[in-house]
Design an enzyme around this catalytic site. Sequence first.
Site, PDB file in Angstrom:
ATOM      1  N   GLU A   1       0.854  -1.180   0.000  1.00  0.00           N
ATOM      2  CA  GLU A   1       0.000   0.000   0.000  1.00  0.00           C
ATOM      3  C   GLU A   1       0.894   1.236   0.000  1.00  0.00           C
ATOM      4  O   GLU A   1       1.676   1.442   0.930  1.00  0.00           O
ATOM      5  CB  GLU A   1      -0.916   0.020   1.223  1.00  0.00           C
ATOM      6  N   LEU A   2       0.762   2.077  -1.015  1.00  0.00           N
ATOM      7  CA  LEU A   2       1.552   3.298  -1.117  1.00  0.00           C
ATOM      8  C   LEU A   2       0.709   4.467  -0.625  1.00  0.00           C
ATOM      9  O   LEU A   2      -0.305   4.829  -1.240  1.00  0.00           O
ATOM     10  CB  LEU A   2       1.994   3.536  -2.565  1.00  0.00           C
ATOM     11  N   ARG A   3       1.126   5.067   0.479  1.00  0.00           N
ATOM     12  CA  ARG A   3       0.392   6.180   1.074  1.00  0.00           C
ATOM     13  C   ARG A   3       0.846   7.490   0.425  1.00  0.00           C
ATOM     14  O   ARG A   3       1.827   8.115   0.842  1.00  0.00           O
ATOM     15  CB  ARG A   3       0.612   6.185   2.579  1.00  0.00           C
TER      16      ARG A   3
ATOM     17  N   HIS B   1     -13.351   4.720   8.063  1.00  0.00           N
ATOM     18  CA  HIS B   1     -12.545   4.813   9.271  1.00  0.00           C
ATOM     19  C   HIS B   1     -13.305   5.595  10.340  1.00  0.00           C
ATOM     20  O   HIS B   1     -13.875   6.650  10.052  1.00  0.00           O
ATOM     21  CB  HIS B   1     -11.213   5.525   8.993  1.00  0.00           C
TER      22      HIS B   1
ATOM     23  N   LYS C   1     -13.152  -2.200   3.418  1.00  0.00           N
ATOM     24  CA  LYS C   1     -12.274  -2.078   4.582  1.00  0.00           C
ATOM     25  C   LYS C   1     -12.980  -1.222   5.634  1.00  0.00           C
ATOM     26  O   LYS C   1     -13.424  -0.108   5.334  1.00  0.00           O
ATOM     27  CB  LYS C   1     -10.945  -1.436   4.191  1.00  0.00           C
TER      28      LYS C   1
ATOM     29  N   ARG D   1      -4.945   9.419   1.998  1.00  0.00           N
ATOM     30  CA  ARG D   1      -5.882   9.544   3.114  1.00  0.00           C
ATOM     31  C   ARG D   1      -6.054  10.993   3.590  1.00  0.00           C
ATOM     32  O   ARG D   1      -5.087  11.737   3.720  1.00  0.00           O
ATOM     33  CB  ARG D   1      -5.395   8.670   4.271  1.00  0.00           C
TER      34      ARG D   1
END
Length: 355
Positions: free
Chosen positions: A30-32, A111, A136, A58
């Site tokens: 996962e590349l943030r 989230h 997710k 994000r």
Amino acid sequence: MICVTIARTTNSSMAKAMVAAIHGGADLLELRLDHLHEPPDWSVLLADRCRPVMATCRRPCDGGHFAGEERARMGLLTAAMAAGVDWVDVEDDACAALPAAGRARRLVSHHDLDGTPADLSARVGAMAQLGADAIKVVTQARALMDNLTLLRLCAAAPIPTIAFCMGPGGLASRLLAGRHGAPWTYAAPDDGPIPAAGQPRLATLIHTYGYAGIGPATKLFAVAGAPIAHSLSPHAHNAAFVAANMDCRYLPLQVVPEDLHNLLPFAEALGIGGVSITLPHKRAVMPYLDDYDTTVARVGACNTVRQGDTGWRGTNTDLPAAMLTIRRLLGLSPSAPLDGRRALVLGAGGVARTV
């Protein structure tokens, strides 16, 4: 599978961390993008790719760092899809602004940084209608039972779902996600900052807990206390299980005093057969037991509980371990009397009380 979250500030450092994660055993990267201090260079980030790559950008409200406008954020994810990433992570309330395109599959996420709300099942049902390839759901662990709530979401969701709790109290949900049907769990790289609260290192998931081998038949045990992150018990017990070729895992459970009443119902719901009890619960756990042995009754402290035909029974292994150690140090046989011996006890916790 294990997805390693790569959160670096430059393309070159991100590419280097990707290589290290692959060598360490990562299945997905996962590349943030919200951590980058420069535009993503996909010719660098996707060069010689040998693992699937996910792009995530994000927002601060979801625990991220992207400070720009929403249009620019969607532009970064759209460009990632055009560049050929395998997955993009987009929040449920932003999903409509990022339609499916190219080879990239969409992970629709939600989230909650404050807690674990009661309406998660309904939310997952709504997320499943957004055209997601996977879902997710991440919440903040405020109580032990929050882990169980998220694991049950994984098992019952209509499409592949990753669900776990953040924070020190959420590690059990991360470790058991695959056992409950999640296609992957998340890990931090083996060096550098940890991108998310409570995220274990890749090497810890693989070597301490043997994540890939945790299946329906795996027997579970645990240690409960607060704090618990410093405990070496999972390292020792899991290494012993490997040496003995036993399909067992030993998990750390962060249990604050006001949540202790949930420990045994939680363990029973997850099929945990025995729990080591540590600070500060060795005395406080006794009222919750169905029975305990004479050693516990004598010393007023319990460090081990196990589930049997008659419920949860407590015992104390501190006493025989301490006495055996003292006799060995004095060169005595295991049953030699200690009458007349003088000893200094340093400490005032459960073990000291027992000795």
